[in-house]
Motif scaffolding. Structure first.
Motif, PDB file in Angstrom:
ATOM      1  N   ALA A 161       0.455  -1.034   0.046  1.00 38.90           N
ATOM      2  CA  ALA A 161      -0.296   0.373  -0.329  1.00 38.90           C
ATOM      3  C   ALA A 161       0.733   1.480   0.291  1.00 38.90           C
ATOM      4  O   ALA A 161       0.491   1.671  -0.684  1.00 38.90           O
ATOM      5  N   ALA A 162       2.091   0.823   0.874  1.00 37.57           N
ATOM      6  CA  ALA A 162       2.897   1.729   0.568  1.00 37.57           C
ATOM      7  C   ALA A 162       3.333   2.637  -0.649  1.00 37.57           C
ATOM      8  O   ALA A 162       3.534   4.242  -1.004  1.00 37.57           O
ATOM      9  N   GLU A 163       4.235   1.685  -1.755  1.00 41.49           N
ATOM     10  CA  GLU A 163       4.069   1.513  -3.196  1.00 41.49           C
ATOM     11  C   GLU A 163       3.098   2.514  -3.617  1.00 41.49           C
ATOM     12  O   GLU A 163       3.155   3.623  -4.210  1.00 41.49           O
ATOM     13  N   ARG A 164       1.434   2.076  -3.674  1.00 44.95           N
ATOM     14  CA  ARG A 164       0.573   3.051  -4.238  1.00 44.95           C
ATOM     15  C   ARG A 164       0.591   3.631  -3.747  1.00 44.95           C
ATOM     16  O   ARG A 164      -0.045   4.816  -5.060  1.00 44.95           O
ATOM     17  N   ASP A 165       0.384   4.463  -2.605  1.00 47.60           N
ATOM     18  CA  ASP A 165       0.251   5.933  -2.268  1.00 47.60           C
ATOM     19  C   ASP A 165       0.896   7.050  -2.107  1.00 47.60           C
ATOM     20  O   ASP A 165       0.840   8.117  -2.983  1.00 47.60           O
ATOM     21  N   VAL A 166       2.410   5.942  -2.609  1.00 42.08           N
ATOM     22  CA  VAL A 166       3.350   7.362  -3.543  1.00 42.08           C
ATOM     23  C   VAL A 166       3.374   7.564  -4.502  1.00 42.08           C
ATOM     24  O   VAL A 166       3.247   8.942  -5.215  1.00 42.08           O
ATOM     25  N   LEU A 167       3.207   6.921  -5.505  1.00 44.08           N
ATOM     26  CA  LEU A 167       2.866   6.675  -7.233  1.00 44.08           C
ATOM     27  C   LEU A 167       1.593   7.443  -7.504  1.00 44.08           C
ATOM     28  O   LEU A 167       1.489   8.322  -8.093  1.00 44.08           O
ATOM     29  N   VAL A 168       0.506   6.929  -6.480  1.00 47.25           N
ATOM     30  CA  VAL A 168      -0.998   7.241  -7.126  1.00 47.25           C
ATOM     31  C   VAL A 168      -0.802   8.817  -6.625  1.00 47.25           C
ATOM     32  O   VAL A 168      -1.307   9.754  -7.380  1.00 47.25           O
ATOM     33  N   ASN A 169      -0.153   9.318  -5.767  1.00 46.00           N
ATOM     34  CA  ASN A 169      -0.205  10.624  -4.940  1.00 46.00           C
ATOM     35  C   ASN A 169       0.810  11.594  -5.667  1.00 46.00           C
ATOM     36  O   ASN A 169       0.283  12.849  -6.150  1.00 46.00           O
ATOM     37  N   VAL A 181      11.111   2.051  -8.975  1.00 42.62           N
ATOM     38  CA  VAL A 181      10.663   1.245  -7.746  1.00 42.62           C
ATOM     39  C   VAL A 181      12.102   0.231  -7.750  1.00 42.62           C
ATOM     40  O   VAL A 181      11.829  -0.604  -8.522  1.00 42.62           O
ATOM     41  N   LEU A 182      12.924   0.064  -6.282  1.00 40.91           N
ATOM     42  CA  LEU A 182      13.027  -1.161  -6.417  1.00 40.91           C
ATOM     43  C   LEU A 182      12.286  -2.104  -5.228  1.00 40.91           C
ATOM     44  O   LEU A 182      12.522  -1.074  -4.138  1.00 40.91           O
ATOM     45  N   ASN A 183      11.680  -2.800  -5.197  1.00 37.43           N
ATOM     46  CA  ASN A 183      11.366  -3.352  -3.943  1.00 37.43           C
ATOM     47  C   ASN A 183      12.055  -4.593  -2.830  1.00 37.43           C
ATOM     48  O   ASN A 183      13.123  -5.199  -3.035  1.00 37.43           O
ATOM     49  N   ALA A 214       9.704   4.228   1.978  1.00 32.68           N
ATOM     50  CA  ALA A 214       8.202   4.256   2.522  1.00 32.68           C
ATOM     51  C   ALA A 214       7.773   3.221   2.998  1.00 32.68           C
ATOM     52  O   ALA A 214       8.594   1.643   2.489  1.00 32.68           O
ATOM     53  N   ARG A 215       7.099   2.732   3.536  1.00 33.79           N
ATOM     54  CA  ARG A 215       6.636   1.651   4.393  1.00 33.79           C
ATOM     55  C   ARG A 215       5.242   2.654   4.907  1.00 33.79           C
ATOM     56  O   ARG A 215       5.283   2.586   5.484  1.00 33.79           O
ATOM     57  N   GLY A 216       4.177   0.859   5.222  1.00 30.24           N
ATOM     58  CA  GLY A 216       3.184   1.618   6.206  1.00 30.24           C
ATOM     59  C   GLY A 216       3.423   1.110   7.345  1.00 30.24           C
ATOM     60  O   GLY A 216       3.809   0.764   8.440  1.00 30.24           O
ATOM     61  N   GLY A 217       1.977   1.625   8.407  1.00 33.37           N
ATOM     62  CA  GLY A 217       2.447   1.514   9.408  1.00 33.37           C
ATOM     63  C   GLY A 217       2.918   0.100   9.991  1.00 33.37           C
ATOM     64  O   GLY A 217       2.407  -0.467   8.793  1.00 33.37           O
ATOM     65  N   CYS A 263       8.614  12.530   6.002  1.00 32.98           N
ATOM     66  CA  CYS A 263       7.045  12.516   5.974  1.00 32.98           C
ATOM     67  C   CYS A 263       6.622  11.936   6.900  1.00 32.98           C
ATOM     68  O   CYS A 263       6.593  10.636   7.330  1.00 32.98           O
ATOM     69  N   SER A 264       5.370  12.296   6.979  1.00 30.94           N
ATOM     70  CA  SER A 264       4.773  11.525   8.322  1.00 30.94           C
ATOM     71  C   SER A 264       3.709   9.820   8.025  1.00 30.94           C
ATOM     72  O   SER A 264       3.809   9.325   8.352  1.00 30.94           O
ATOM     73  N   THR A 265       3.673  10.047   6.619  1.00 26.78           N
ATOM     74  CA  THR A 265       3.025   8.714   5.710  1.00 26.78           C
ATOM     75  C   THR A 265       3.596   8.896   4.087  1.00 26.78           C
ATOM     76  O   THR A 265       3.716   9.819   3.902  1.00 26.78           O
ATOM     77  N   PRO A 266       3.320   7.431   3.835  1.00 27.02           N
ATOM     78  CA  PRO A 266       3.847   7.495   2.482  1.00 27.02           C
ATOM     79  C   PRO A 266       2.780   8.677   1.415  1.00 27.02           C
ATOM     80  O   PRO A 266       3.629   8.702  -0.163  1.00 27.02           O
ATOM     81  N   THR A 267       1.662   8.719   1.543  1.00 26.19           N
ATOM     82  CA  THR A 267       1.339   9.571   1.075  1.00 26.19           C
ATOM     83  C   THR A 267       1.730  10.925   1.259  1.00 26.19           C
ATOM     84  O   THR A 267       1.740  11.527   0.106  1.00 26.19           O
TER      85      THR A 267
END
Length: 418
Positions: A161-169, A181-183, A214-217, A263-267
């Motif tokens: 979800a962190a990858e998606r939040d960064v790319l989408v926003n 992107v390197l996973n 980036a990483r989620g909670g 940054c507080s979140t990936p978004t």
């Protein structure tokens, strides 16, 4: 250094070598004499099959690529609450053991303690103070994030979800944002080495101008890799600016303090690494309108100034002063001409008077009145005006000049009768 003499004293040599079993037995004897030790590490592999009496796990040092095998009774494994899982930090009381048949070294554990959250937080706090004392959190070492990076590196979990939040926003704000992107693993024992490798790879890429991690909670244990000393030092050493976007707002791993931007979140990271194309277009329009108004105001000011200049008499009738000056020039020219003619007339009159006086006083006028000029020659033949009779002798030839010419005469001394 071991040599032939040492081997001979130990009972082995090139001629009488020890068999493998002898070496293995001696190593086992030496290891079995060691006492028990307390060992701390992270669980990387855990095998506890039902129906077996022994559980197997691998204990890894999170700060180095070193691991050891650990065995323990299955009952000990079942008694641990909460149950162990891979990635957990534990403290093990064990005795080194050498397995004779396989020639392998392992630890035989008789006590396993999971490291609590309080202890983890205390260790993180100690590391935080250490890194702060070294100046790694200092604001002056923070690098500025580019306004519009031509390339963005993203290190995150695969399909997370962190990858998606960064790319989408980010692409919602700037559709042409270029990501590489390197996973990697973002928790567990492999997270730190994989993130460090990805960080090094992106830092060497000249097209990447900013790197986002980036990483989620997650729990404290899940986010533990992002407070790892090795990772923090690697982030501080890279040349490319690094953005930390780990967990949620309350989560503050040590990476947040070392990174150039937190940054507080990936978004939030997706919104802060690139500008908003709509906002920038609006700002461009505003600046263009402001520039247009400023230019029009300047043109109006210059036009009013030009009108004021043109309304002045010297510019309203530019030929008038020239005409007036031309009349003055003509008057002065006529005055000068008259003055010159008057001066010439006076000088001509004076010249005529001087000529008349000169004529009246000149020898020609005297000759016209009947006078003559008598000249004689000296012995050298030069003519001289005769001023006395004593200057010539009887028979001398003289030259007599009258008004209309000259004649020669011979001197004769007069007699008494004359």
């Amino acid at each position: 250094m071991t040599g032939p003499d040492t081997a001979a004293r130990d009972g082995s040599s090139a001629e009488t070598p020890w068999p493998v079993r002898t070496v293995a037995r001696k190593i086992a004897d030496w290891i079995h004499r060691l006492g028990t030790v307390w060992v701390e590490g992270q669980v990387t592999q855990l095998t506890a099959r039902p129906g077996t009496q022994t559980a197997f796990l691998t204990l890894r040092d999170p700060a180095a690529d070193v691991s050891m095998s650990v065995t323990c009774p299955m009952g000990l494994m079942r008694s641990i609450e909460p149950p162990l899982r891979e990635g957990a930090s534990v403290v093990v009381h064990a005795k080194p053991t050498f397995y004779f048949g396989r020639g392998a070294l392992s630890l035989r554990a008789d006590e396993i303690r999971a490291v609590g959250v309080g202890e983890l937080l205390a260790r993180i706090e100690r590391l935080r103070r250490l890194l702060a004392a070294e100046g790694m959190f200092a604001p002056e070492r923070k690098r500025k994030i580019p306004f519009l990076p031509k390339g963005i590196g993203l290190i995150t979990g695969r399909a997370s979800a962190a990858e998606r939040d960064v790319l989408v926003n980010a692409r919602a704000r700037w559709p042409s944002a270029n990501f590489r992107v390197l996973n990697t693993a973002v928790q567990g024992v492999q997270a730190v080495p994989e993130i460090v490798r990805a960080l090094t790879t992106l830092d060497r890429d000249p097209a990447i101008e900013v790197i986002v991690i980036a990483r989620g909670g997650g729990s404290v244990e899940d986010l533990l890799p992002f407070s790892d000393e090795t990772l923090c030092r690697e982030v501080a050493a890279v040349r490319t600016p690094v953005v930390s976007a780990i967990g949620h707002e309350p989560d503050t791993p040590l990476l947040d303090h070392v990174a150039d931007l937190r940054c507080s979140t990936p978004t939030d990271a997706g919104k802060r690494i690139v500008p908003d194309v709509k906002e920038e277009a609006t700002r461009v329009r505003q600046m263009r309108d402001r520039g247009r108004r400023a230019l029009h105001g300047w043109v109006d000011t210059q036009r009013r100034l030009l009108d004021q200049l043109r309304s002045r008499p010297v510019l309203a009738d530019p030929l008038g002063p020239i005409d007036r000056r031309a009349d003055e020039v003509m008057v002065q020219k006529e005055r000068g001409r008259r003055e010159i003619l008057a001066h010439l007339t006076r000088e001509q009159t004076a010249l005529t008077a001087a000529r008349a006086r000169l004529t009246a006083l000149g020898p020609a006028a005297t000759l016209d009145r009947g006078y003559a000029v008598v000249q004689f020659s000296d012995p050298e033949g030069n003519l001289h005006v005769l001023r006395s009779v004593s200057e010539v002798n009887d028979g001398s030839v003289v030259r007599i000049r009258v008004a209309d010419g000259a004649v020669s005469a011979t001197v004769r001394t007069p007699g008494e009768e004359d």
